[in-house]
Design an enzyme around this catalytic site. Structure first.
Site, PDB file in Angstrom:
ATOM      1  N   PRO A  16       0.782  -1.235   0.000  1.00 19.75           N
ATOM      2  CG  PRO A  16      -0.040  -1.027   2.156  1.00 19.75           C
ATOM      3  CD  PRO A  16       0.780  -1.920   1.293  1.00 19.75           C
ATOM      4  CG  ASP A  39      -0.762   1.106 -11.498  1.00 24.40           C
ATOM      5  OD1 ASP A  39      -0.452   1.177 -10.301  1.00 24.40           O
ATOM      6  OD2 ASP A  39      -1.272   0.105 -12.032  1.00 24.40           O
ATOM      7  CE  LYS A  61      -7.955   8.589 -13.358  1.00 22.18           C
ATOM      8  NZ  LYS A  61      -8.845   8.720 -12.276  1.00 22.18           N
ATOM      9  N   GLY A  92      -0.226  -1.543  -7.061  1.00 19.34           N
ATOM     10  CA  GLY A  92      -0.439  -1.210  -5.648  1.00 19.34           C
ATOM     11  C   GLY A  92      -1.108  -2.374  -4.918  1.00 19.34           C
ATOM     12  N   GLY A  93      -0.764  -2.554  -3.655  1.00 19.47           N
ATOM     13  CA  GLY A  93      -1.409  -3.582  -2.834  1.00 19.47           C
ATOM     14  C   GLY A  93      -1.106  -4.974  -3.324  1.00 19.47           C
ATOM     15  CG  ASP A  94      -2.768  -9.508  -3.632  1.00 15.34           C
ATOM     16  OD1 ASP A  94      -1.908 -10.264  -3.130  1.00 15.34           O
ATOM     17  OD2 ASP A  94      -3.542  -9.862  -4.552  1.00 15.34           O
ATOM     18  CB  THR A 122      -4.474  -6.408   0.168  1.00 14.25           C
ATOM     19  OG1 THR A 122      -5.551  -5.572  -0.278  1.00 14.25           O
ATOM     20  CG2 THR A 122      -4.928  -7.140   1.420  1.00 14.25           C
ATOM     21  CG  MET A 175     -11.069   1.365  -6.126  1.00 11.35           C
ATOM     22  SD  MET A 175     -11.120   0.446  -7.663  1.00 11.35           S
ATOM     23  CE  MET A 175     -11.666  -1.145  -7.107  1.00 11.35           C
ATOM     24  N   GLY A 204      -3.053   5.448   3.437  1.00 11.52           N
ATOM     25  CA  GLY A 204      -2.581   4.624   4.550  1.00 11.52           C
ATOM     26  C   GLY A 204      -1.187   4.054   4.340  1.00 11.52           C
TER      27      GLY A 204
HETATM   28  N1  SAH Z   1      -4.797  -3.995  -5.298  1.00 10.32           N
HETATM   29  C1  SAH Z   1      -4.967  -2.961  -4.330  1.00 10.32           C
HETATM   30  C2  SAH Z   1      -6.309  -2.284  -4.476  1.00 10.32           C
HETATM   31  C3  SAH Z   1      -6.495  -1.620  -5.791  1.00 10.32           C
HETATM   32  S1  SAH Z   1      -7.991  -0.756  -5.898  1.00 10.32           S
HETATM   33  C4  SAH Z   1      -4.759  -3.538  -2.932  1.00 10.32           C
HETATM   34  O1  SAH Z   1      -4.683  -4.739  -2.755  1.00 10.32           O
HETATM   35  O2  SAH Z   1      -4.598  -2.741  -2.013  1.00 10.32           O
HETATM   36  C5  SAH Z   1      -7.502   0.852  -5.408  1.00 10.32           C
HETATM   37  C6  SAH Z   1      -8.049   1.184  -4.057  1.00 10.32           C
HETATM   38  O3  SAH Z   1      -7.255   0.620  -3.036  1.00 10.32           O
HETATM   39  C7  SAH Z   1      -8.087   2.636  -3.737  1.00 10.32           C
HETATM   40  O4  SAH Z   1      -9.200   3.265  -4.304  1.00 10.32           O
HETATM   41  C8  SAH Z   1      -8.189   2.615  -2.228  1.00 10.32           C
HETATM   42  O5  SAH Z   1      -9.490   2.293  -1.819  1.00 10.32           O
HETATM   43  C9  SAH Z   1      -7.314   1.435  -1.896  1.00 10.32           C
HETATM   44  N2  SAH Z   1      -5.946   1.818  -1.536  1.00 10.32           N
HETATM   45  C10 SAH Z   1      -4.814   1.402  -2.108  1.00 10.32           C
HETATM   46  N3  SAH Z   1      -3.739   1.908  -1.496  1.00 10.32           N
HETATM   47  C11 SAH Z   1      -4.214   2.670  -0.491  1.00 10.32           C
HETATM   48  C12 SAH Z   1      -3.614   3.450   0.515  1.00 10.32           C
HETATM   49  N4  SAH Z   1      -2.287   3.571   0.632  1.00 10.32           N
HETATM   50  N5  SAH Z   1      -4.400   4.093   1.399  1.00 10.32           N
HETATM   51  C13 SAH Z   1      -5.738   4.000   1.319  1.00 10.32           C
HETATM   52  N6  SAH Z   1      -6.370   3.270   0.378  1.00 10.32           N
HETATM   53  C14 SAH Z   1      -5.624   2.613  -0.503  1.00 10.32           C
END
Ligand code: SAH
Length: 520
Positions: A16, A39, A61, A92-94, A122, A175, A204
């Site tokens: 994240p 991205d 974007k 980002g995330g997973d 995630t 989202m 976060g």
């Molecule tokens: N694959 C990602 C999610 C992608 S969808 C995962 O596993 O985390 C994108 C959404 O993830 C954002 O709209 C938000 O809701 C959340 N998100 C991702 N990183 C974040 C962060 N650092 N802080 C808060 N929300 C986050």
């Protein structure tokens, strides 16, 4: 990464934002990939880990523009892999949690391109954790559910609120910022207690993380009042109330702080690591790099003659880079430290500061002289006082080094030889340039650290279109500070020329609760 001639795609999660949450596997892939397709959600801290020589393709974007369409991303992955490259698709995330990871694989499978999935941390669990919210807790919730608040094709979010309320678990919406009102109303209309705790968590795990904790009926208004922006997670459930006692991330000494470290890579990581340990987010963007200037002939001659000039011989070092090149050259000549002492001369070593002294110590040499102040002029002054009359002085340093070092030596009648060992090259930051420029304009970087005048120059070359007067510069010495001041930066100077002293200064200026810290 085992390089495969056929090309391969690694679909990996970058977590994240906090670089410490990268998996070991993804961190290694970042170092080794030929091409990285990334991205907007990948943080600057993580982008700063990408080697300069790696090819980067941004598919997020851009201000005011639409993101690259999914089909286009799929084609880019295929195209690069078909060139035989190791392609890291960094998300980002997973990658499989609302990351469209599945869609990106379809074309690869169709084309028979090899791939691996590297799961990431995630945001659905990590962002609440950094806000002190455990997504499950035996007393409050025995399940948690990750739900998208994104509406397909501009329509309304398609959610079965009765089922969600009936789950009785923690609900995590990704989202969902723009559909917050719709979601919260939907939940209350389906029977959820309007006083149910709820929170919205922005950015976060990153330095700029913010959170608003309220109830299902008040969250929307409070979030608007605080101006919460994406990316954000909305979390609904009794566990949200725990954040008032379990918050921790902002409470760290440098929690919520973000620094840009401009040191060359070899010496930068210690400073970055210390700041991270104290809770800061650190973007490592070395603005200079040193390159040997083929000094073989002169250095070799100097070393061959070393000890023959007078009965006292000084070797003068002004940077860790100079020390390394000097020893490399010794080794190339097939000799080691003993080669310096074969003659009768009294061999003395001078170092400009403690960083250079540490580099010397690693090679088994303790300097005889370190000036009180870290500057070329101070070194020249101190050495002219210390060196025996008529001594021979070999200065090994950067091309076009500061003449202030030589003036006092020459006036004192010393026999000075100035050997250029390396030149300073300015680094560019293709991955970071735009993101960091935006962050600087938005005041999201608390301070930039400079460890030499050339790092200041390198910074101004890498980031030209920036209002320098808004930049807080933490400088290692007066010379560095003067250079930063020339650009109108707000400056402060560490007491001593060392990483520890820089960290101490930063904690004094930006830390919280510094009274409880024990710094030597
Ligand atoms: N694959 C990602 C999610 C992608 S969808 C995962 O596993 O985390 C994108 C959404 O993830 C954002 O709209 C938000 O809701 C959340 N998100 C991702 N990183 C974040 C962060 N650092 N802080 C808060 N929300 C986050």
């Amino acid at each position: 990464m085992q390089k495969e001639k056929k090309g391969k795609v690694w679909l990996a999660g970058a977590g994240p934002g906090d670089a410490g949450l990268l998996t070991l596997k993804t961190a290694r892939l970042i170092e080794q990939a030929d091409v990285i397709v990334y991205d907007a959600l990948v943080s600057a801290e993580i982008l700063s880990m990408i080697p300069e020589t790696t090819e980067g393709i941004y598919v997020g974007k851009r201000a005011g523009n639409h993101p690259v369409p999914q089909e286009e991303i799929n084609r880019i992955l295929m195209r690069e892999a078909k060139k035989g490259k190791s392609v890291l698709r960094l998300k980002g995330g997973d990658p499989f949690v609302f990351g469209r990871g599945g869609e990106e694989l379809e074309l690869l499978i169709k084309e028979g391109i090899a791939f691996e999935i590297v799961p990431g941390v995630t945001s659905a669990a990590a962002v609440p954790a950094y806000a002190g919210i455990p997504v499950t807790h035996r007393d409050y919730a025995s399940s948690f559910h990750v739900i998208t608040g994104h509406a397909r094709m501009g329509g309304e979010v398609d959610l079965d609120f009765h089922s969600l309320v009936g789950l009785n678990g923690t609900l995590v919406f990704l989202m969902a910022l723009s559909s917050m009102e719709f979601i919260l109303n939907g939940l209350t209309e389906a029977g959820m207690d309007p006083d149910m705790p709820a929170a919205v968590l922005e950015n976060g795990t990153c330095a700029g993380q913010r959170s608003v904790t309220a109830t299902v009926s008040t969250l929307k208004e409070m979030s608007e009042r605080e101006g919460i922006c994406p990316p954000a997670v909305i979390i609904v459930g009794k566990v949200c109330a725990l954040s008032s006692q379990m918050h921790w991330a902002e409470d760290r000494v440098l929690g919520g702080r973000q620094f840009l470290v401009t040191r060359p890579r070899q010496s930068g990581s210690a400073l970055g690591a210390c700041l991270r340990d104290l809770g800061a987010q650190v973007i490592e963007a070395p603005t200079i790099r040193t390159e040997p200037v083929c000094p073989e002939k002169r250095l070799r001659q100097a070393l061959e003659m070393f000890g023959t000039h007078t009965d006292q011989e000084w070797l003068v070092f002004t940077s860790p880079a100079g020390v390394e090149i000097f020893f490399d050259q010794l080794m190339e000549m097939g000799t080691d430290l003993r080669g310096l002492f074969v003659r009768d001369a009294d061999v003395r070593i001078a170092s400009i500061g403690s960083g250079t002294a540490s580099a010397l110590k690693k090679h088994g040499l303790l300097p005889d002289l370190i000036p009180r102040e870290y500057s070329a002029a101070a070194l020249g002054e101190a050495l002219s006082g210390e060196a025996k009359k008529g001594s021979h002085i070999t200065v090994m340093r950067a091309e076009k080094g500061a003449p202030e070092l030589l003036f006092p030596l020459i006036s004192a009648g010393l026999d000075v030889e100035d050997i250029p060992l390396y030149r300073t090259v300015y680094e560019t930051h293709p991955f970071l340039e735009e993101k960091v420029r935006d962050m600087l304009w938005q005041g999201k970087i608390d301070a930039v650290t400079f460890t030499s005048a050339s790092t200041v120059l390198g910074f101004t070359k890498a980031w030209e279109d920036v209002d320098y007067t808004k930049i807080q510069a933490v400088c290692i010495g007066e010379q560095t500070a003067e250079k930063a001041a020339e650009y109108g930066m707000q400056i402060c100077v560490s007491e001593q020329a060392s990483t520890e002293s820089m960290v101490k200064k930063i904690v004094e200026l930006y830390g919280r609760d510094t009274l409880n810290l024990n710094y030597s």
